[in-house]
Enzyme design. Sequence first.
Site, short mmCIF file in Angstrom:
data_model
loop_
_atom_site.label_atom_id
_atom_site.label_comp_id
_atom_site.label_asym_id
_atom_site.label_seq_id
_atom_site.Cartn_x
_atom_site.Cartn_y
_atom_site.Cartn_z
CE LYS A 151 -2.22 -1.01 3.87
NZ LYS A 151 -1.59 -2.28 4.28
NE ARG B 207 -4.33 -1.19 10.14
CZ ARG B 207 -3.26 -0.57 9.64
NH1 ARG B 207 -3.35 0.64 9.20
NH2 ARG B 207 -2.11 -1.20 9.57
NE ARG C 123 7.35 -1.83 6.34
CZ ARG C 123 6.02 -1.72 6.40
NH1 ARG C 123 5.31 -1.57 5.29
NH2 ARG C 123 5.41 -1.79 7.55
NE ARG D 247 6.11 0.51 10.79
CZ ARG D 247 4.95 0.43 10.11
NH1 ARG D 247 4.85 0.96 8.91
NH2 ARG D 247 3.91 -0.17 10.63
NE ARG E 281 2.14 -4.19 11.70
CZ ARG E 281 3.12 -3.87 10.84
NH1 ARG E 281 4.33 -4.36 11.01
NH2 ARG E 281 2.88 -3.07 9.84
P1 AMP Z 1 0.69 0.95 9.43
O1 AMP Z 1 1.83 1.90 9.25
O2 AMP Z 1 -0.47 1.25 8.53
O3 AMP Z 1 1.13 -0.49 9.33
O4 AMP Z 1 0.14 1.15 10.92
C1 AMP Z 1 0.97 0.92 12.05
C2 AMP Z 1 0.13 0.76 13.30
O5 AMP Z 1 -0.62 1.96 13.53
C3 AMP Z 1 -0.93 -0.35 13.25
O6 AMP Z 1 -0.39 -1.62 13.59
C4 AMP Z 1 -1.92 0.15 14.29
O7 AMP Z 1 -1.44 -0.06 15.61
C5 AMP Z 1 -1.91 1.66 14.05
N1 AMP Z 1 -2.93 2.05 13.05
C6 AMP Z 1 -2.70 2.60 11.81
N2 AMP Z 1 -3.84 2.86 11.18
C7 AMP Z 1 -4.84 2.47 12.00
C8 AMP Z 1 -6.26 2.47 11.91
N3 AMP Z 1 -6.90 2.91 10.81
N4 AMP Z 1 -6.97 1.99 12.97
C9 AMP Z 1 -6.35 1.56 14.09
N5 AMP Z 1 -5.02 1.51 14.24
C10 AMP Z 1 -4.25 1.97 13.21
#
Ligand code: AMP
Length: 208
Positions: free
Chosen positions: A15, A88, A122, A155, A166
Amino acid sequence: MKTTIVLLGPPGAGKGTQGEKLTDEFGYVRLSTGDMLREAVRNGTELGKKAKEYMDAGALVPNDLIINLMKEKIAGINGGVLLDGFPRTVEQADALAEQMEVDLALNFDVADEELVSRLTQRRSCPNCNAVYHLVTKKPAKEGVCDKCGAALYQRDDDKEATVRNRLEVYRKNTMPLIDYYSKKGTLVTIEGSGDIDAIFEQVKKAIQ
Ligand code: AMP
């Protein structure tokens, strides 16, 4: 051309990478909840303090925090927008539907084992949020962001134990959105394995 696009798919499905390419080529504004939350954590804001423990565990941050955050950001946008990592949950998707109509939900499909390998290899830029991969998308100079020159990092939630959690959270909470957008007639699924540029060709077709 589609103007409001949701990028769907498990963590590591591409994404961020494809979103970055769409932004570079077509000028979409990319709103990534993950990037916003990481910035909030780095800056020690109230939101960051509340979100950190969920993020460290690979769990979802509570819906109300995310919905409030996105309401503000989306209100300021007019023109093409890519929503990366939001919604999400079905509750978030309903909140979004109240605020704007989604033209296209682009769903990236990648097998679990490939996701684990992609995420653990990554590397990310803390400054401009560009993403790299140790094998398939190396920066020109090791450990340095091509776009802004900042030092890349891994990360914490890209370490294997958290990655597995996740993926579980994705299956339980986010996968129902595939059905949700399919019923609305806006879903396009893209095979997300293989060459980044070949995948981008499919993405470009889908946004026309
Ligand atoms: P990402 O960078 O999209 O993988 O997001 C990293 C982390 O941020 C996720 O594992 C969640 O803990 C939190 N997070 C990001 N977007 C959301 C969302 N829309 N709803 C809830 N938690 C989120």
